[in-house]
Enzyme design. Structure first.
Site, PDB file in Angstrom:
ATOM      1  NE  ARG A 230      -4.168  -1.596  -0.036  1.00 18.22           N
ATOM      2  CZ  ARG A 230      -4.185  -2.642  -0.839  1.00 18.22           C
ATOM      3  NH1 ARG A 230      -3.141  -2.913  -1.610  1.00 18.22           N
ATOM      4  NH2 ARG A 230      -5.243  -3.441  -0.886  1.00 18.22           N
ATOM      5  CG  ASP A 254       2.322  -2.607  -8.458  1.00 21.16           C
ATOM      6  OD1 ASP A 254       2.383  -2.275  -9.655  1.00 21.16           O
ATOM      7  OD2 ASP A 254       1.382  -3.258  -7.972  1.00 21.16           O
ATOM      8  CD  GLU A 259      -2.606   2.995  -5.691  1.00 25.65           C
ATOM      9  OE1 GLU A 259      -3.453   2.165  -6.033  1.00 25.65           O
ATOM     10  OE2 GLU A 259      -1.439   2.697  -5.398  1.00 25.65           O
ATOM     11  CG  HIS A 291      -2.508  -1.148  -7.357  1.00 24.58           C
ATOM     12  ND1 HIS A 291      -2.761  -0.378  -6.258  1.00 24.58           N
ATOM     13  CD2 HIS A 291      -2.763  -2.432  -6.970  1.00 24.58           C
ATOM     14  CE1 HIS A 291      -3.158  -1.148  -5.256  1.00 24.58           C
ATOM     15  NE2 HIS A 291      -3.169  -2.404  -5.673  1.00 24.58           N
TER      16      HIS A 291
END
Length: 333
Positions: A230, A254, A259, A291
């Site tokens: 996260r 990622d 985001e 992600h």
């Protein structure tokens, strides 16, 4: 059962429609994210399915409850965007997908490590430009490195096993040690000893900005930091400072703290307004993916199966084995 799906893409429809042939739920797919402004779309739907960056805050939940939603089904493992206390007060049950493919996320973390170490992304672009020089592409052997794993649940353990296969020494930190990993240390010791640090813990109040200025100060110069969990586990400003000073030699992420305004959409024809993200993009030793660690065929099939099974369990009055229950003081990691 009638189910309103939010934040859906073509691949969501493809996998859920295929798996739903078994479960026979009445699904409506909405492309917009779930939030207080869009919750009214769920009017008449007793179940709502949300994705990782959808927001089920107090206002959203109040709106859902007013329109008789009884179940909130997350098609993800994380539940940090859900106000669990308010959901409990409104008697809205919350279920999730606690595990879909730990291999997908763990393997992506390893891919980030390899790409950063051997400069794969830079080498690829060079060769396409007919530049075959090796200057600036120097890497190091993973064999013999110390890898620190923060969070040794399903994903963390798969990641640890892969890194042991490379010949790395793996140390871990978790409030609940896994007997399969024998070497656990304190966080300060993990920061001090690790050549590579990979985050695999959930985002909770206790883990918010786990990687901050103080943590970075304890790390080895030139450490590699990987986050496929996260975004808010990392204090982005502190990490940028660490990159500038050379304390952080490599960053592979990622996930990103802000985001929800960027990922899962095509913004190639727009001007990104997030200056922090743009600054991260400018560093040659930073690799960002949007992600996608979960994004394998195996994982999407498992997510669809577990999500629809959760909904069926609720519809049939069965025990909710994947229910997220509100606890006033969630345990660390």
């Amino acid at each position: 059962m009638k189910v309103a799906f939010f934040s859906t893409k073509s691949y969501d429809r493809r996998f859920f429609e295929a798996i739903n042939a078994t479960y026979q739920h009445d699904i409506t797919f909405f492309e917009v994210p779930l939030n207080a402004d869009t919750a009214m779309l769920a009017t008449g739907y007793p179940a709502v399915c949300m994705f990782v960056n959808d927001v089920a805050d107090t206002d959203t939940l109040n709106s859902l409850a007013a329109n008789e939603t009884q179940l909130l089904a997350l098609r993800s493992a994380g539940f940090n965007t859900v106000n669990l206390q308010r959901a409990a007060e409104l008697d809205i049950k919350v279920v999730r997908v606690p595990a879909y493919s730990p291999y997908a996320v763990a393997e992506h973390a390893v891919a980030l490590i390899l790409a950063l170490n051997r400069k794969i992304y830079r080498a690829y672009n060079r060769v396409r430009d007919d530049n075959f020089a090796l200057e600036g592409l120097l890497g190091f052997d993973l064999h013999g490195c110390t890898v620190g794993v923060i969070g040794t649940g399903r994903v963390g353990m798969v990641f640890a096993q892969i890194m042991q296969g490379f010949g790395c020494s793996v140390i871990g930190y978790d409030a609940y040690p896994n007997e399969q990993l024998t070497q656990y240390v304190s966080l300060p010791e993990l920061f001090e000893k690790s050549d590579i640090i990979s985050l695999h813990c959930p985002l909770l109040p206790e883990t918010y900005h786990l990687i901050d200025q103080s943590a970075i100060a304890q790390m080895k110069p030139g450490v590699m930091l990987i986050n496929t969990s996260r975004g808010a586990l990392i204090d982005t400003d502190a990490v940028i400072t660490g990159i500038k000073t050379g304390k952080i030699g490599y960053l592979g992420i990622d996930v990103y703290e802000q985001e929800e305004n960027l990922f899962f959409q095509d913004l190639s024809d727009t001007i990104i307004q997030d200056d922090t993200f743009q600054l991260l993009q400018s560093f040659l030793n930073v690799l960002i993916t949007a992600h996608q660690a979960f994004f394998t065929r195996n994982a999407l099939e498992a997510i669809a199966t577990t999500t629809l099974s959760n909904i069926s369990d609720f519809e049939q009055g069965k025990p909710l084995k994947n229910e997220v229950v509100y606890h006033p003081s969630p345990a660390l990691l």
